[in-house]
Scaffold this motif. Structure first.
Motif, PDB file in Angstrom:
ATOM      1  N   UNK A  65       0.798  -1.228   0.000  1.00  0.00           N
ATOM      2  CA  UNK A  65       0.000   0.000   0.000  1.00  0.00           C
ATOM      3  C   UNK A  65       0.824   1.269   0.000  1.00  0.00           C
ATOM      4  N   UNK A  66       2.150   1.118   0.100  1.00  0.00           N
ATOM      5  CA  UNK A  66       2.979   2.324   0.097  1.00  0.00           C
ATOM      6  C   UNK A  66       3.933   2.340  -1.090  1.00  0.00           C
ATOM      7  N   UNK A  67       3.891   1.286  -1.892  1.00  0.00           N
ATOM      8  CA  UNK A  67       4.863   1.173  -2.976  1.00  0.00           C
ATOM      9  C   UNK A  67       4.167   0.888  -4.287  1.00  0.00           C
ATOM     10  N   UNK A  68       2.846   1.125  -4.310  1.00  0.00           N
ATOM     11  CA  UNK A  68       2.074   0.885  -5.516  1.00  0.00           C
ATOM     12  C   UNK A  68       2.340  -0.503  -6.053  1.00  0.00           C
ATOM     13  N   UNK A  72       5.675   2.895  -9.766  1.00  0.00           N
ATOM     14  CA  UNK A  72       5.603   4.276  -9.287  1.00  0.00           C
ATOM     15  C   UNK A  72       6.950   4.772  -8.750  1.00  0.00           C
ATOM     16  N   UNK A  73       7.821   3.817  -8.371  1.00  0.00           N
ATOM     17  CA  UNK A  73       9.099   4.196  -7.769  1.00  0.00           C
ATOM     18  C   UNK A  73      10.294   4.056  -8.727  1.00  0.00           C
ATOM     19  N   UNK A 309       5.377   4.221   5.158  1.00  0.00           N
ATOM     20  CA  UNK A 309       5.242   5.672   5.043  1.00  0.00           C
ATOM     21  C   UNK A 309       6.580   6.345   4.722  1.00  0.00           C
ATOM     22  N   UNK A 311       8.628   5.637   2.539  1.00  0.00           N
ATOM     23  CA  UNK A 311       8.751   5.810   1.086  1.00  0.00           C
ATOM     24  C   UNK A 311       8.121   7.110   0.606  1.00  0.00           C
ATOM     25  N   UNK A 312       7.094   7.561   1.309  1.00  0.00           N
ATOM     26  CA  UNK A 312       6.419   8.802   0.903  1.00  0.00           C
ATOM     27  C   UNK A 312       7.289  10.017   1.233  1.00  0.00           C
ATOM     28  N   UNK A 313       7.918   9.980   2.420  1.00  0.00           N
ATOM     29  CA  UNK A 313       8.780  11.104   2.808  1.00  0.00           C
ATOM     30  C   UNK A 313       9.983  11.175   1.892  1.00  0.00           C
ATOM     31  N   UNK A 315      11.339   8.889  -1.355  1.00  0.00           N
ATOM     32  CA  UNK A 315      11.142   7.721  -2.223  1.00  0.00           C
ATOM     33  C   UNK A 315      12.373   6.836  -2.350  1.00  0.00           C
TER      34      UNK A 315
ATOM     35  N   UNK B 222       0.279  12.274   0.164  1.00  0.00           N
ATOM     36  CA  UNK B 222       1.447  11.892   0.955  1.00  0.00           C
ATOM     37  C   UNK B 222       2.699  11.818   0.090  1.00  0.00           C
ATOM     38  N   UNK B 223       2.577  11.225  -1.124  1.00  0.00           N
ATOM     39  CA  UNK B 223       3.796  11.018  -1.906  1.00  0.00           C
ATOM     40  C   UNK B 223       3.943  12.001  -3.069  1.00  0.00           C
ATOM     41  N   UNK B 225       3.589  11.116  -6.227  1.00  0.00           N
ATOM     42  CA  UNK B 225       3.971  10.432  -7.470  1.00  0.00           C
ATOM     43  C   UNK B 225       3.163   9.164  -7.717  1.00  0.00           C
ATOM     44  N   UNK B 227       1.743   6.764  -5.629  1.00  0.00           N
ATOM     45  CA  UNK B 227       1.809   5.519  -4.864  1.00  0.00           C
ATOM     46  C   UNK B 227       0.797   5.433  -3.726  1.00  0.00           C
TER      47      UNK B 227
END
Lengths: 355, 256
Positions: A65-68, A72-73, A309, A311-313, A315, B222-223, B225, B227
């Motif tokens: 849920x935080x890394x698609x 996305x990364x 989370x 990863x959001x702050x 990437x 939050x991101x 991009x 995700x």
């Protein structure tokens, strides 16, 4: 600076020397140096860990849920460097999720009530999984259903396509049906794990536990006894934030799951309790943003960690944590990361995790 | 090209009590943004505030990026304290910006309050400068008026409290504008950015009058991009991410 808007021309300072730029840069430069050295010399350090039969090249995974779905990364991270990717929770049918606003920030953390929005199994298999297969990393698929049958069907289809692991989502606080109802009732949890394990047989099954239970050791043992190959914890903590101007909750869903650095000490305590209670591998999750956070979880007994989370702050958090762990091993002259796991000292006369 | 880059503050200029213009210099090679795109701006080393904040860019030159912002909460309060030389981490350019109008359509820009930030760069990129309706609560909130005049656009300003320009809201001005004889026979393409209720009202007018156009939306994210799925908004084609498919959406797509 031609063309810039500056009504008070005299207020513009001269360009400052780099040395005057604050510490954000220092840390970034140090990080990029360590990443450089990781790719050259630091492979002598053994960062690999085992989650049951699943061998990870390093203990750093991404939290569901935080890394698609990974793509996305791709602008930020070489996905080949990761220990594993746990993709966004997949259900049989696509889910559209909750109305906006779905997230809000709280001190050192954030609340989310995304509502498990996902593309559904069919689209995942067709559009997302082939992309992930291009990378030399382990792919774990987080699955969620409304019934044991749904979980079993998801797990079976995914295992047949050759994914490396299945993570059972039984702890999402933001949906009405399924999700956490399995995670907070020991009998339905045991039934679910037994049924899914029978289906997936040799593929690694990870059960993601809810922090929303009275005893983490009890639920950890339920998962182990029912046949789970590993447990991961914690999912987010159900929480609330209210706008004092409008008197309304800040999320349309009213409550949401708290994540981020704010929950790290709670998560760490629970991971320690879990690792004392079971002999299967424990994966630590909760507020990890840097290598030192990850080390705390390893010392508490986690065999691997998931970055959420964080990863959001930033990437690039995952790869910075990997290089940070390698640098730590070198500094401490430790050959293998396995020597750190469960290494917390001075707990013998202390608190009994069961009470 | 770096999507996440270090930058340093060149200038952080107060325009009035609560509105500022931040100028930063990227220290890594970065790609060119297009009007309507945004950046995630991280201002501190602490976990409070935790997340970077999304800002449309106001202007981009070879050496610098400028952001117009209103001090509202914790993140912008921290931004306000930035001094020349301070370092920061920025992600961008992100999202989908304003599409060019098809041949035969005349762009009509409508900004509410700080929404001018994302439309300024759009106005700048047209050779024949478009008309711009720009409204705010009061005179103080009408920003960078001298820059807008320099731009050469037909500028129609209005304030809710009649302290400057025409009296009333941009929606009233818009209706008058569209109903005026000089607008007869012109196919406008609306580009709007501002508070949500304003955008909803403009969309209604556009739909009623069969005018096409785009709105730029804002949502907690939050991101930035794609995700976290935190910024998803309801559209006729399901939930769409403001940070990825947006922030600019066709008017007819949004379910208000």
């Amino acid at each position: 600076m031609k063309g810039l808007y500056c009504p008070l021309a005299h207020s513009r300072p001269d360009i400052h020397r780099d040395s005057e730029v604050n510490s954000v840069f220092d840390s970034i430069q140090i990080r990029s140096r360590t990443i450089q050295s990781l790719t050259t010399t630091d492979y002598s350090m053994d960062l690999s860990v085992n989650i049951g039969k699943l061998k990870l090249k390093n203990p750093v995974m991404t939290a569901s849920g935080t890394f698609g779905y990974g793509e996305e990364y791709a602008d930020f991270v070489d996905l080949n460097l990761l220990g594993g990717i746990v993709v966004k929770g997949i259900s049989l049918k696509p889910m559209e999720g909750n109305p906006a606003p779905r997230i809000c920030e709280t001190p050192c953390g954030m609340l989310n009530a995304i509502g498990l929005q996902n593309v559904g199994l069919k689209t995942f298999l067709r559009d997302k999984l082939p992309y992930l297969r291009n990378f030399d990393t382990k792919i774990v698929v987080n699955i969620l259903g409304n019934s044991v049958q749904e979980y079993v069907r998801l797990a079976k289809t995914l295992v047949d396509t050759g994914v490396d692991g299945i993570e059972l989502n039984v702890s999402c606080p933001n949906v009405k049906k399924g999700g956490m109802t399995f995670g907070i009732d020991p009998r339905s949890l045991a039934k679910l794990i037994t049924a899914v394990k029978r289906t997936v047989s040799s593929t690694v099954l990870i059960t993601k536990l809810s922090p929303n239970v009275s005893s983490i050791p009890d639920f950890s043992r339920v998962a182990e006894d029912a046949g789970s190959d590993a447990i991961s914890l914690i999912n987010t903590i159900p929480a609330l934030s209210i706008d004092t101007e409008t008197w309304k909750p800040r999320l349309a869903n009213v409550t949401g799951g708290l994540s981020g650095p704010a929950i790290k000490p709670i998560a760490l305590r629970m991971v320690w309790e879990a690792s004392q209670a079971v002999s299967i591998p424990v994966i630590g999750i909760g507020g990890i943003t840097n290598a030192l956070d990850a080390l705390e979880f390893l010392l508490a007994g986690a065999s691997a960690v998931q970055v959420g989370t964080g990863n959001f702050l930033n990437p690039k958090a995952t790869i910075e944590i990997i290089s940070g762990l390698a640098a730590y091993l070198r500094r401490k002259n430790i050959q293998t990361i396995g020597d750190i796991i469960g290494g917390m000292k001075g707990t013998k006369s202390g608190h009994n995790p069961d009470h | 090209m770096y999507k996440i880059f270090k930058a340093k503050v060149i200038d952080n200029l107060p325009l009035n009590k609560k509105n500022y213009l931040l100028t930063i210099e990227p220290l890594d090679p970065i790609s060119e943004p297009s009007p309507g795109q945004f950046y995630m701006v991280g201002t501190g080393n602490s976990f409070d505030p935790l997340l970077k904040r999304p800002f449309s860019y106001f202007r981009k030159t070879a050496q610098a990026i400028q952001f117009l912002y209103t001090v509202k909460g914790k993140g912008t309060a921290q931004m306000k304290a930035l001094k020349p030389g301070d370092g920061m981490q920025v992600i961008g350019p992100l999202g989908t910006g304003y599409p060019k109008p098809p041949k035969g359509y005349i762009p009509l820009l409508i900004a509410g309050g700080i929404g001018i930030a994302s439309l300024f760069s759009l106005a700048e990129c047209f050779t024949k400068k478009p008309s711009l309706i720009y409204g705010s609560r009061c005179k103080d909130d009408l920003l960078i008026l001298n820059e807008l005049e320099k731009l050469g656009s037909e500028l129609i300003t209005c304030t809710d409290d009649c302290s400057f320009g025409r009296e009333g809201m941009v929606t009233d001005v818009l209706t008058n504008f569209l109903d005026s004889p000089s607008s007869k026979g012109t196919s406008y393409m609306i580009y709007a950015c501002g508070p949500k209720p304003m955008l909803a009202a403009i969309s209604q007018i556009a739909l009623d009058k069969h005018i096409k156009g785009y709105v730029s939306l804002e949502e907690n994210m939050a991101c930035g991009f794609g995700a976290c799925l935190g910024c998803s908004v309801k559209t006729g084609k399901g939930y769409k991410r403001v940070c990825k498919e947006g922030p600019v959406f066709p008017i007819e797509d949004i379910v208000w």
